[in-house]
Write a protein that holds these residues in place. Structure first.
Motif, PDB file in Angstrom:
ATOM      1  N   ALA A 173       0.838  -1.192   0.000  1.00 40.74           N
ATOM      2  CA  ALA A 173       0.000   0.000   0.000  1.00 40.74           C
ATOM      3  C   ALA A 173       0.876   1.246   0.000  1.00 40.74           C
ATOM      4  CB  ALA A 173      -0.907  -0.011   1.224  1.00 40.74           C
ATOM      5  N   TYR A 174       0.346   2.301  -0.630  1.00 43.11           N
ATOM      6  CA  TYR A 174       1.093   3.561  -0.689  1.00 43.11           C
ATOM      7  C   TYR A 174       0.965   4.279   0.650  1.00 43.11           C
ATOM      8  CZ  TYR A 174       2.380   8.299  -1.925  1.00 43.11           C
ATOM      9  OH  TYR A 174       2.989   9.530  -1.964  1.00 43.11           O
ATOM     10  N   THR A 175       2.105   4.661   1.234  1.00 40.08           N
ATOM     11  CA  THR A 175       2.078   5.453   2.464  1.00 40.08           C
ATOM     12  C   THR A 175       3.438   6.108   2.650  1.00 40.08           C
ATOM     13  OG1 THR A 175       1.788   5.415   4.852  1.00 40.08           O
ATOM     14  CG2 THR A 175       2.749   3.451   3.849  1.00 40.08           C
ATOM     15  N   LYS A 176       3.441   7.275   3.232  1.00 44.12           N
ATOM     16  CA  LYS A 176       4.690   7.964   3.529  1.00 44.12           C
ATOM     17  C   LYS A 176       5.271   7.523   4.866  1.00 44.12           C
ATOM     18  CE  LYS A 176       3.500  12.145   0.913  1.00 44.12           C
ATOM     19  NZ  LYS A 176       3.271  13.606   0.993  1.00 44.12           N
ATOM     20  N   GLU A 177       4.425   6.984   5.705  1.00 46.84           N
ATOM     21  CA  GLU A 177       4.844   6.642   7.061  1.00 46.84           C
ATOM     22  C   GLU A 177       5.561   5.299   7.120  1.00 46.84           C
ATOM     23  OE1 GLU A 177       4.610   8.525   9.709  1.00 46.84           O
ATOM     24  OE2 GLU A 177       3.671  10.145   8.599  1.00 46.84           O
ATOM     25  N   GLY A 178       5.315   4.448   6.174  1.00 48.60           N
ATOM     26  CA  GLY A 178       5.888   3.109   6.231  1.00 48.60           C
ATOM     27  C   GLY A 178       4.927   2.137   6.894  1.00 48.60           C
ATOM     28  N   ILE A 179       4.869   0.915   6.379  1.00 47.46           N
ATOM     29  CA  ILE A 179       3.945  -0.109   6.872  1.00 47.46           C
ATOM     30  C   ILE A 179       4.649  -0.905   7.959  1.00 47.46           C
ATOM     31  CG2 ILE A 179       2.651  -2.174   6.240  1.00 47.46           C
ATOM     32  CD1 ILE A 179       2.382  -0.943   3.429  1.00 47.46           C
ATOM     33  N   VAL A 180       3.963  -1.056   9.078  1.00 45.35           N
ATOM     34  CA  VAL A 180       4.537  -1.834  10.171  1.00 45.35           C
ATOM     35  C   VAL A 180       3.917  -3.222  10.256  1.00 45.35           C
ATOM     36  CG1 VAL A 180       5.176   0.209  11.509  1.00 45.35           C
ATOM     37  CG2 VAL A 180       2.920  -0.812  11.825  1.00 45.35           C
ATOM     38  N   ASN A 181       2.675  -3.358   9.822  1.00 43.66           N
ATOM     39  CA  ASN A 181       1.983  -4.653   9.871  1.00 43.66           C
ATOM     40  C   ASN A 181       0.900  -4.700   8.789  1.00 43.66           C
ATOM     41  OD1 ASN A 181       3.044  -6.361  11.973  1.00 43.66           O
ATOM     42  ND2 ASN A 181       2.286  -4.843  13.445  1.00 43.66           N
ATOM     43  N   TYR A 182       0.421  -5.940   8.578  1.00 42.02           N
ATOM     44  CA  TYR A 182      -0.795  -6.164   7.773  1.00 42.02           C
ATOM     45  C   TYR A 182      -1.794  -6.919   8.631  1.00 42.02           C
ATOM     46  CZ  TYR A 182       1.456  -4.757   3.410  1.00 42.02           C
ATOM     47  OH  TYR A 182       2.074  -4.045   2.426  1.00 42.02           O
ATOM     48  N   GLU A 183      -3.038  -6.640   8.393  1.00 42.22           N
ATOM     49  CA  GLU A 183      -4.103  -7.391   9.079  1.00 42.22           C
ATOM     50  C   GLU A 183      -4.938  -8.115   8.016  1.00 42.22           C
ATOM     51  OE1 GLU A 183      -8.003  -6.142  11.513  1.00 42.22           O
ATOM     52  OE2 GLU A 183      -6.104  -5.718  12.583  1.00 42.22           O
ATOM     53  N   LEU A 184      -5.046  -9.444   8.185  1.00 42.53           N
ATOM     54  CA  LEU A 184      -5.785 -10.282   7.228  1.00 42.53           C
ATOM     55  C   LEU A 184      -7.005 -10.858   7.918  1.00 42.53           C
ATOM     56  CD1 LEU A 184      -5.929 -11.722   4.425  1.00 42.53           C
ATOM     57  CD2 LEU A 184      -4.656 -13.612   5.487  1.00 42.53           C
ATOM     58  N   LEU A 185      -8.172 -10.618   7.340  1.00 44.63           N
ATOM     59  CA  LEU A 185      -9.429 -11.204   7.834  1.00 44.63           C
ATOM     60  C   LEU A 185      -9.863 -12.288   6.865  1.00 44.63           C
ATOM     61  CD1 LEU A 185     -11.372  -7.929   8.784  1.00 44.63           C
ATOM     62  CD2 LEU A 185      -9.897  -9.332  10.244  1.00 44.63           C
ATOM     63  N   TYR A 186     -10.263 -13.439   7.415  1.00 45.92           N
ATOM     64  CA  TYR A 186     -10.751 -14.511   6.534  1.00 45.92           C
ATOM     65  C   TYR A 186     -11.783 -15.343   7.294  1.00 45.92           C
ATOM     66  CZ  TYR A 186      -7.747 -17.898   8.994  1.00 45.92           C
ATOM     67  OH  TYR A 186      -7.165 -18.696   9.949  1.00 45.92           O
ATOM     68  N   ARG A 187     -12.640 -15.996   6.496  1.00 46.23           N
ATOM     69  CA  ARG A 187     -13.688 -16.849   7.081  1.00 46.23           C
ATOM     70  C   ARG A 187     -14.246 -17.750   5.984  1.00 46.23           C
ATOM     71  NH1 ARG A 187     -18.735 -15.265   5.513  1.00 46.23           N
ATOM     72  NH2 ARG A 187     -18.897 -13.175   4.580  1.00 46.23           N
TER      73      ARG A 187
END
Length: 796
Positions: free
Chosen positions: A553-567
């Motif tokens: 994802a585009y961001t200036k802050e930097g990505i620290v984590n991803y959250e994945l939802l599934y069911r």
């Protein structure tokens, strides 16, 4: 008319006559020819003569309401004119009619119906020419029907309506009575019938009937028979005779047929025509007669052609006096067809091109073949054949695409060369696919930048894009806000609400209309929060795990984590996974053959961004994880068992069941001691819940288990069940039979039982058959003794 003097008297002479007569030609048509009537002057000159009667009327006695006719005829030179007077004046009445004959030299006075005393009178016949005048009279008397004298003529049988074929014999019947016997005469169309003038063709029979042989059209008319004696005259009712002339215009009974021949070949073409009169038949090539007039046959003509090099149309002509008909046969000399004319584009749509073309072939072709392809280095021609017209619409084309098109002809020899090609471009259409790879990035507290790529199928020149956005994606699209963009694939949307999540969809449009919407993307209007991960998709799929990939994802802050939802899509709770920065992740511990939905969001130090749209994927099938339930069996016969079961629980299928495997083995007893490790396997279709296991050993124990299988393999076996086949008669006789005499009236018999594998049930007793024998042969029926075992002796 010239005059000459002969012997001192003035003579009237006729000039030689040029006569015209019609004669049938070989074509059955009437052609005129000239007869020159010549001879000595004495043969065409006639001396003047005053009139002289050749037929004189006689007195008549008619019946009131009946008919009376007086016949008068005269001769003379010049030919006299005959007419009738009554009381010195020409007759003039609706009931009195004068019928002339012999060019006016004869006249019949007919009175009908007779009225007394009005018509009772003396009638005068006058004959006059330039040389003089003579007259004669006849008296008419009329008697009422109720006052007729004895012997007055009576018509017992009059003529009846009759229809006769031309050239056939017609007989008009008439019978009359009276005293004295009446004489019978005939009238046709009010004129007397003179049989003697027909050279015997018309006869009056002794019975009074009129017989007409070799009937002609001139015999057709209204006939009356007349009975006359000294008491009076009686007329019959009139009856019509119709002479039916069989006249049938020509028609073809065998039409000439078309032929295809090789160059230099030969062919015979038959043409047959019928009609009445029969027609003449000839062949023509264009305006040229192929049959000479002198050799023109009647009815049938065969055209023989040899060494034919060119195709042509041959015309069969049948003709008679009733008409001319024609039929054409085509002789086609086989060659490959020529190329058709260059196609002309008459109409285009977004998905079709309509073309017309000139055949380019003087000879008929079997059909046409169209080849077309989109312009491009690797495109191949597509073919449409069996086209029987010179106009065709090619459908199923891509919009806004340039095609090249060519046409060729096909005949019985093969396919000819193609025409010159024509280029055509299909029309535009609304885009068939949405803009690709739509992305949204936060620019500031209330501004989002949206970018995308052109549609894969623009179907024309894209005029612009429409960016739809809303905070409530459940609302209908017409209530979303719209941002229009031209000549660009990037734009910014301002004045958004901070901290709210927006849903964005983009469509492209051409001059024809709007295309479909892109998949929605979501963006949270909060600086520093990551945008939605891009190109979120499934990479690898197994039965218990799925690998997902995406672009950061585009961001200036930097990505620290991803959250994945599934069911699971149908049943199950929502699971959440959190993991560090990466571009892929494998979700494990999934159930086989189950649909799951996945959604991903990126997290920065400023917070979590928008989740992607749900991505749905089904895991692969696996072999079943549960065994069939309720397995049972029972004996069906001494060599078969009936086995039944239920499928495994649905959650244990792990895919679509492909069938079952039934395994069985013979065991030594109810305890299940096996005689083999695996036994035999039997495949069974998935839809069955019962089967008959046949070909087993009699009175034997079997160990049976079931397993289900999918395309990925076989699942676990069910618990074994034990079944036994039914008893049957022993498979062999007792062994080692021995006989020992005990005394004069007793014999001891001993034997050993049947081998266990041949008993096929429980031995419950024996039968001893014995009888008296002489010289080794039995002399009477044997006696039977049953030996039943006690229950304690019966062993299983």
């Amino acid at each position: 008319m010239p005059l000459s003097r002969t012997g001192g008297a003035l003579a009237r002479c006729r000039r030689p006559i040029l006569g015209l007569r019609s004669s049938p030609s070989p074509l059955g048509l009437l052609l005129p020819f000239i007869i020159l009537l010549t001879g000595p002057l004495s043969s065409v000159c006639e001396a003047p003569a005053s009139p002289k009667f050749t037929k004189m009327p006689t007195d008549q006695i008619g019946v009131s309401g009946g008919v009376a006719s007086f016949v008068c005829q005269a001769s003379g030179s010049p030919k006299p004119v005959v007419y009738w007077n009554k009381k010195g004046k020409k007759v003039n009445s609706q009931r009195i009619e004068t019928v002339e004959f012999d060019e006016g030299a004869g006249a019949v006075l007919r009175i009908q119906p007779l009225r007394a005393p009005r018509d009772e009178n003396i009638y005068e016949c006058v004959a006059r020419n330039s040389e003089g005048e003579v007259s004669v009279t006849a008296k008419l008397a009329i008697i009422r029907e109720d006052l007729l004298p004895f012997g007055f003529p009576s018509i017992d049988m009059g003529p009846q309506l009759k229809v006769v074929e031309r050239t056939r014999t017609a007989t008009m019947l008439c019978a009359a009575s009276g005293i004295p016997d009446p004489e019978i005469s005939w009238f046709k169309d009010f004129l007397p019938v003179d049989p003697f003038s027909s050279q015997g063709r018309i006869k009056q029979l002794r019975s009074g009937a009129l017989q007409i042989e070799n009937s002609e059209e001139t015999d057709q008319g209204k006939y009356e028979c007349v009975a006359t004696n000294s008491q009076g005259v009686r007329y019959s009712s009139p009856a019509n005779l119709y002479v039916r002339v069989r006249r049938v215009p020509p028609r073809f009974s065998i039409l000439p047929s078309n032929h295809e021949i090789m160059p230099g070949g030969s062919v015979n073409i038959t043409c047959v025509a019928v009609g009445s009169p029969m027609p003449y038949v000839k062949w023509m090539l264009g305006t040229e007669d192929l049959t000479t007039e002198d050799e023109m046959p009647i009815g049938r003509n065969v055209l023989e052609l040899n060494g034919v090099r060119e195709s042509a149309n041959y015309t069969c002509v049948a003709m008679s006096s009733l008409g001319i008909i024609e039929a054409t046969a085509q002789v086609l000399v086989k060659t490959l067809p020529k190329p058709p004319g260059t196609p002309i584009v008459t109409e285009t749509t977004a998905t079709s091109v309509t073309i017309t073309w000139d055949s380019g072939n003087p000879d008929p072709v079997s059909y046409y073949i169209i080849q077309y392809r989109a312009k491009g280095p690797d495109s191949k021609y597509e073919t449409v054949d069996s086209i029987t017209t010179t106009r065709y619409s090619i459908g199923g084309l891509y919009p806004n695409t340039e095609y090249e098109i060519r046409v060729s002809a096909f005949n019985s020899i093969g396919q000819g060369p193609s025409s010159t090609r024509v280029d055509a471009r299909t029309g535009e259409q609304a885009p068939a696919s949405p803009p690709r790879n739509v992305q949204a990035h936060i620019m500031s507290q209330n501004t989002v930048m949206v970018r995308w790529e052109e549609p894969e199928e623009p179907n024309g020149q894209v005029k612009g894009y429409r960016v739809y956005y809303t905070m409530d994606p459940s609302r209908p699209m017409n209530e979303w806000q719209i941002h229009n963009v031209q000549d660009s694939v990037i734009t910014t949307i301002q004045n958004l609400v901070t901290s709210e999540t927006y849903t964005i969809q983009v469509l492209a449009f051409t001059s024809v209309g709007d295309g479909p919407f892109s998949d929605p993307v979501h963006v949270k209007v909060m600086p520093g929060v990551p945008g939605q991960p891009g190109k979120f998709k499934v990479n690898k799929v197994a039965d218990t795990h799925i690998e997902l990939t995406w672009e950061p994802a585009y961001t200036k802050e930097g990505i620290v984590n991803y959250e994945l939802l599934y069911r699971p899509v149908k049943f199950g709770s929502l699971e959440k996974l959190t993991f560090g920065p990466r571009n892929s992740y494998t979700v494990e511990g999934l159930k086989a053959n189950t649909e799951y939905s996945f959604s991903l969001a990126a997290i920065s130090n400023k917070g979590i961004g928008a989740f992607t749209n749900e991505l749905v994927q089904r895991t692969l099938q696996a072999k079943p994880s549960a065994a069939p339930e309720g397995v049972s069996c029972k004996s069906a016969s001494s060599s078969s068992l009936r086995v039944s079961w239920r499928p495994p629980p649905m959650e244990g299928h792990n895919g679509e069941l492909a069938g079952y495997e039934l395994r069985y083995q013979r065991v030594s007893g109810a305890g299940g001691g096996g005689q083999g490790l695996e036994g035999k396997g039997l495949p069974i279709p998935a839809l069955q819940g019962e089967t008959l296991l046949e070909g087993l050993e009699k009175w034997s124990w079997y160990n049976i288990s079931m397993a289900a299988f999918t395309a990925e393999g076989t699942g676990p076996k069910s618990l074994a069940v034990i079944c036994r086949t039914n008893e049957d008669v022993p498979g062999a006789a007792p062994r080692q039979v021995d006989l020992q005499p005990l005394n004069s009236s007793a014999i001891r018999a001993t034997w050993r039982s049947v081998l266990p594998r041949l008993r096929q049930g429980q031995i419950r007793g024996y039968q001893v058959h014995f009888g008296r024998a002489e010289s080794g042969e039995s002399r009477n029926l044997p006696r039977i003794k049953d030996l039943l075992l006690d229950e304690s002796q019966v062993k299983s």
